[in-house]
Structure formats: structure tokens, C-alpha cells
Design an enzyme around this catalytic site. Structure first.
Site, PDB file in Angstrom:
ATOM      1  N   CYS A 130       0.825  -1.221   0.000  1.00  0.00           N
ATOM      2  CA  CYS A 130       0.000   0.000   0.000  1.00  0.00           C
ATOM      3  C   CYS A 130       0.856   1.267   0.000  1.00  0.00           C
ATOM      4  O   CYS A 130       1.566   1.515  -0.958  1.00  0.00           O
ATOM      5  CB  CYS A 130      -1.003  -0.036   1.149  1.00  0.00           C
ATOM      6  SG  CYS A 130      -2.356   1.128   0.855  1.00  0.00           S
ATOM      7  N   LYS A 158     -11.965   8.175  -1.992  1.00  0.00           N
ATOM      8  CA  LYS A 158     -11.160   7.058  -1.506  1.00  0.00           C
ATOM      9  C   LYS A 158     -11.540   5.771  -2.248  1.00  0.00           C
ATOM     10  O   LYS A 158     -12.733   5.492  -2.431  1.00  0.00           O
ATOM     11  CB  LYS A 158     -11.431   6.890  -0.007  1.00  0.00           C
ATOM     12  CG  LYS A 158     -10.632   5.798   0.658  1.00  0.00           C
ATOM     13  CD  LYS A 158     -10.939   5.740   2.166  1.00  0.00           C
ATOM     14  CE  LYS A 158     -10.039   4.710   2.847  1.00  0.00           C
ATOM     15  NZ  LYS A 158     -10.281   4.610   4.286  1.00  0.00           N
ATOM     16  N   SER A 214      -7.920   0.210   0.107  1.00  0.00           N
ATOM     17  CA  SER A 214      -8.354   1.244   1.054  1.00  0.00           C
ATOM     18  C   SER A 214      -7.338   2.373   1.020  1.00  0.00           C
ATOM     19  O   SER A 214      -6.385   2.390   1.790  1.00  0.00           O
ATOM     20  CB  SER A 214      -8.425   0.625   2.454  1.00  0.00           C
ATOM     21  OG  SER A 214      -8.757   1.613   3.394  1.00  0.00           O
ATOM     22  N   HIS A 248      -4.531  -4.498   0.137  1.00  0.00           N
ATOM     23  CA  HIS A 248      -4.293  -5.067   1.468  1.00  0.00           C
ATOM     24  C   HIS A 248      -4.801  -6.495   1.516  1.00  0.00           C
ATOM     25  O   HIS A 248      -5.762  -6.796   2.231  1.00  0.00           O
ATOM     26  CB  HIS A 248      -5.025  -4.231   2.523  1.00  0.00           C
ATOM     27  CG  HIS A 248      -4.329  -2.969   2.877  1.00  0.00           C
ATOM     28  ND1 HIS A 248      -3.176  -2.938   3.621  1.00  0.00           N
ATOM     29  CD2 HIS A 248      -4.626  -1.685   2.598  1.00  0.00           C
ATOM     30  CE1 HIS A 248      -2.789  -1.683   3.794  1.00  0.00           C
ATOM     31  NE2 HIS A 248      -3.652  -0.896   3.179  1.00  0.00           N
ATOM     32  N   GLU A 280      -3.649  -8.759   3.070  1.00  0.00           N
ATOM     33  CA  GLU A 280      -3.450  -9.292   4.423  1.00  0.00           C
ATOM     34  C   GLU A 280      -4.589  -8.937   5.376  1.00  0.00           C
ATOM     35  O   GLU A 280      -4.663  -9.463   6.481  1.00  0.00           O
ATOM     36  CB  GLU A 280      -2.118  -8.781   5.004  1.00  0.00           C
ATOM     37  CG  GLU A 280      -2.091  -7.348   5.559  1.00  0.00           C
ATOM     38  CD  GLU A 280      -2.064  -6.246   4.492  1.00  0.00           C
ATOM     39  OE1 GLU A 280      -2.068  -6.573   3.286  1.00  0.00           O
ATOM     40  OE2 GLU A 280      -2.059  -5.050   4.863  1.00  0.00           O
TER      41      GLU A 280
END
Ligand SMILES: CC(=O)SCCNC(=O)CCNC(=O)[C@H](O)C(C)(C)COP(=O)(O)OP(=O)(O)OC[C@H]1O[C@@H](n2cnc3c(N)ncnc32)[C@H](O)[C@@H]1OP(=O)(O)O
Ligand SMILES: N[C@@H](CCO)C(=O)O
EC number: 2.3.1.31
Length: 305
Positions: free
Chosen positions: A142, A163, A192, A235, A237
Site C-alpha cells: 500500500c 477514496k 483502502s 491489502h 493481508e
């Protein structure tokens, strides 16, 4: 892990042509094995959550992995206790004379700042330069992927009007790339972020390949041609509830935040979301650990990178 087969087995050539990783007996006999040394530079404020998420993925392999956790010395952490950092973390200063098979650099909630205004930027630049000399392959997540592309290749980041927030379908852009091995033709990844890097800037850099992208959320995975630097904008993860946590947090602050896309069942934030990206996350990390770290790293780390 590669399949080990007799040197002359006919299936070996067929599997090699399909890009299935086959190792002949003579190579396997000469392969020395030791635990991998992986450092995680954790820039997230929610350090304990991120540690768990990353270790869950890095632990999902038959390889033994020794982990060292790092935090930036030049930043005083507001959200992680001094005791936690003292007990479990080292700083770059402590390890800079060492060599690692892999380094993971996490995201950070500092996208709205110019890189130069991030208070640990100078230290991060030193760590990124060191990674070229002392680490076999570095995986940037990110914000760190934007920081790495900017520092190493001069790729700018751009503010987004809205966003990018939700779980988006992604596709692969290249055939026969080890990092993408076993990926479905379409797979889901949480995104995000308030900023992006752009395809046209990356395409100008001959040393970089775009490996995966999403029509809606843009560039996802970029790799240097030598495989020593991987830049991942999403992301994978994240836990099933991470986006819900960010959404609830921003709502509670009175921020103008849209619902995360493709996340809550029926777009109803009262309902619990379920994960659609876990298998992708496991594959991404195990491919990286196997093909870009384990198979590339020298047995004698210091002598070989
Ligand atoms: C784009 C990506 O990489 S996404 C990854 C980032 N996402 C997340 O971190 C999700 C989880 N984080 C959060 O929910 C929030 O950051 C919270 C709840 C932990 C804290 O939020 P807030 O109270 O709004 O902000 P706060 O003033 O505590 O600062 C937040 C963080 O911003 C970072 N930060 C802010 N200004 C700076 C700066 N000038 N230089 C470096 N870091 C900065 C720090 O990491 C700081 O936390 P830390 O000191 O614990 O490391
Ligand atoms: N994932 C981040 C984006 C901001 O950096 C958050 O919402 O916390």
C-alpha cells in the site's frame, strides 16, 4: 516447493513448458537448506493487528522462517506502547550490518502527506537503499508501495477525488510469471486508499512490469524485472473485518465516507461481511516466499546478494 523428479522423466519437460516448477534430482541433491530470515518493517499505527495478519500469511509455508520486527526509530509511536516496541521490535540501526532473505514494508496512514513530510522519510529512504544491497527481495504494501516506486523509480502518487474503498475484482496482466502462479483469472482484493500510482508513469520505467490490475481500483502488483522489488497497492493481508473497522471509525468521526464496495452483504453495514480474498492472499505470499525469496537467495547470505 518444487517437485523433485528423476532427471530424465519425460513429464519434466512438459511441466517445465507449463511453468510448473520442477527440480531435477541433481539440483535437489546440491541444494542446501536453512531457515529464511525475513524482516518486517511495520509502519502501521495498529502494529499488533498487522503483525498477526502478516505472520498468518508468512507462516503458511513448509519453510522455516525467522522473523525480525522493525519500527522506525525516528517516529514516536502514538498508538503502540513503548513496552511492546521495546519487547518485540528492533530498529534499522540494530540490524543494518545484517543480510535478509526477505523484507516486508507495510502500509501507513500518511498518504495525504508529501513523502518528504513523513517524519521517518529519511530513515525509510536509508532502509530502502539498504534493501537493494542487503535483502534478496522486498515486498512493499500500500503506502510503502507508493513510497518505494517514488524513491527507487521516481513514480509519483496522485490524490484521488474519492477514496478507493472496498473489495475489488482484479486480473493478471502477464502470463507465466511466478508471482501469479495459481491465481484465478479474476480474484478479489481489499483496497483502502486516498492516492494512486498510474499505469502511464510505470510504463515509462523499463525496469518495471505491471503484473496485475483492477478496472475499478487501478494498478495492483508491480515488480522490478529482477524480482527483487514487489509493489502491491492493496491489502490482501486484511482480516474480514478490517474494512468494517475503518468504515465504523470514519463514520464515528463524522467523516464523509462511502460504504466499502462489494463488502457488506446487500450493502447493509448491519450485516457481517465475509472474506473473498483469503486464498489469494495466501497464494501471493507463498509465491513470493518460494520463488522470489527461497529459490533466489544464496545459502551464504552475506556473500551472495
Ligand atoms: C494507504 C495505506 O497504506 S493503508 C494503511 C493505513 N491504514 C491504517 O493504518 C488503518 C488503521 N489505522 C487507523 O485506524 C488510525 O490510523 C488510528 C485509529 C490507529 C489512529 O488514527 P488518528 O487518531 O486519526 O491519527 P493519529 O494522530 O493517532 O496518527 C495516526 C498515525 O498517522 C501516522 N502519522 C501521522 N502524521 C505523521 C507524520 N508526519 N509522519 C509519520 N507518520 C505520521 C502515524 O503512523 C500515526 O500513528 P502512530 O504514531 O501510532 O504510528
Ligand atoms: N487504509 C487506510 C487509508 C488511509 O491511509 C485507512 O482507512 O486507515
Amino acid at each position: 516447493m518444487p517437485i523433485k523428479v528423476p532427471d530424465s522423466l519425460p513429464a519434466k519437460e512438459i511441466l517445465n513448458n507449463e511453468n510448473i516448477f520442477v527440480m531435477d534430482e541433481s539440483t535437489a541433491f546440491h541444494q542446501d537448506i536453512r531457515p529464511l530470515r525475513i524482516a518486517i518493517l511495520n509502519l502501521m499505527p495498529t502494529k499488533e493487528t498487522t503483525e498477526t495478519q502478516l505472520l498468518r500469511l508468512i507462516g503458511n509455508t513448509p519453510l522455516q522462517v525467522e522473523i525480525v520486527l522493525l519500527h522506525p526509530k525516528t517516529h514516536t509511536s502514538k498508538n503502540t506502547s513503548h513496552e511492546h516496541l521495546e519487547s518485540f521490535y528492533k530498529t534499522f540501526e540494530d540490524i543494518q550490518d545484517q543480510y535478509y532473505d526477505g523484507l516486508v514494508i507495510t502500509g501507513a496512514p500518511v498518504e495525504h502527506l508529501n513523502f518528504e513530510d513523513v517524519n521517518y522519510w529519511e530513515e525509510l529512504k536509508d532502509i530502502m537503499d539498504w534493501s537493494r544491497r542487503n535483502v534478496t527481495s522486498t515486498f512493499h504494501i500500500c503506502w510503502a508501495s507508493q513510497a518505494g516506486l517514488y524513491h527507487h523509480f521516481g513514480v509519483p502518487k496522485y490524490e484521488l477525488d474519492n477514496k478507493i474503498f472496498g473489495v475489488f475484482p482484479h486480473t493478471t496482466e502477464k502470463q507465466n510469471v511466478n508471482l501469479l502462479r495459481g491465481f484465478d483469472e479474476m480474484f478479489f482484493v481489499p483496497q483502502s486508499r486516498h492516492t494512486e500510482v498510474r499505469r502511464e508513469d510505470i510504463e515509462k520505467i523499463g525496469d518495471l512490469d505491471i503484473l496485475s490490475e483492477s478496472e475499478e481500483s487501478g494498478v495492483y502488483i508491480v515488480a522490478s524485472k529482477d524480482g527483487r522489488q514487489i509493489f502491491v497497492s492493496g491489502h490482501s493481508e486484511y482480516d474480514p473485518l478490517s474494512l468494517k473497522y475503518e468504515y465504523d471509525r470514519d463514520k464515528a468521526k463524522g467523516l464523509d465516507i462511502d460504504l466499502p464496495k462489494n463488502y457488506f452483504p446487500g450493502d447493509n453495514p448491519e450485516k457481517l461481511p465475509f472474506s473473498t480474498w483469503r486464498s489469494h492472499a495466501n497464494l501471493l505470499f507463498s509465491n513470493w516466499l518460494n520463488y522470489y525469496v527461497y529459490q533466489q537467495t544464496p545459502y551464504d547470505l552475506g556473500a551472495g546478494i
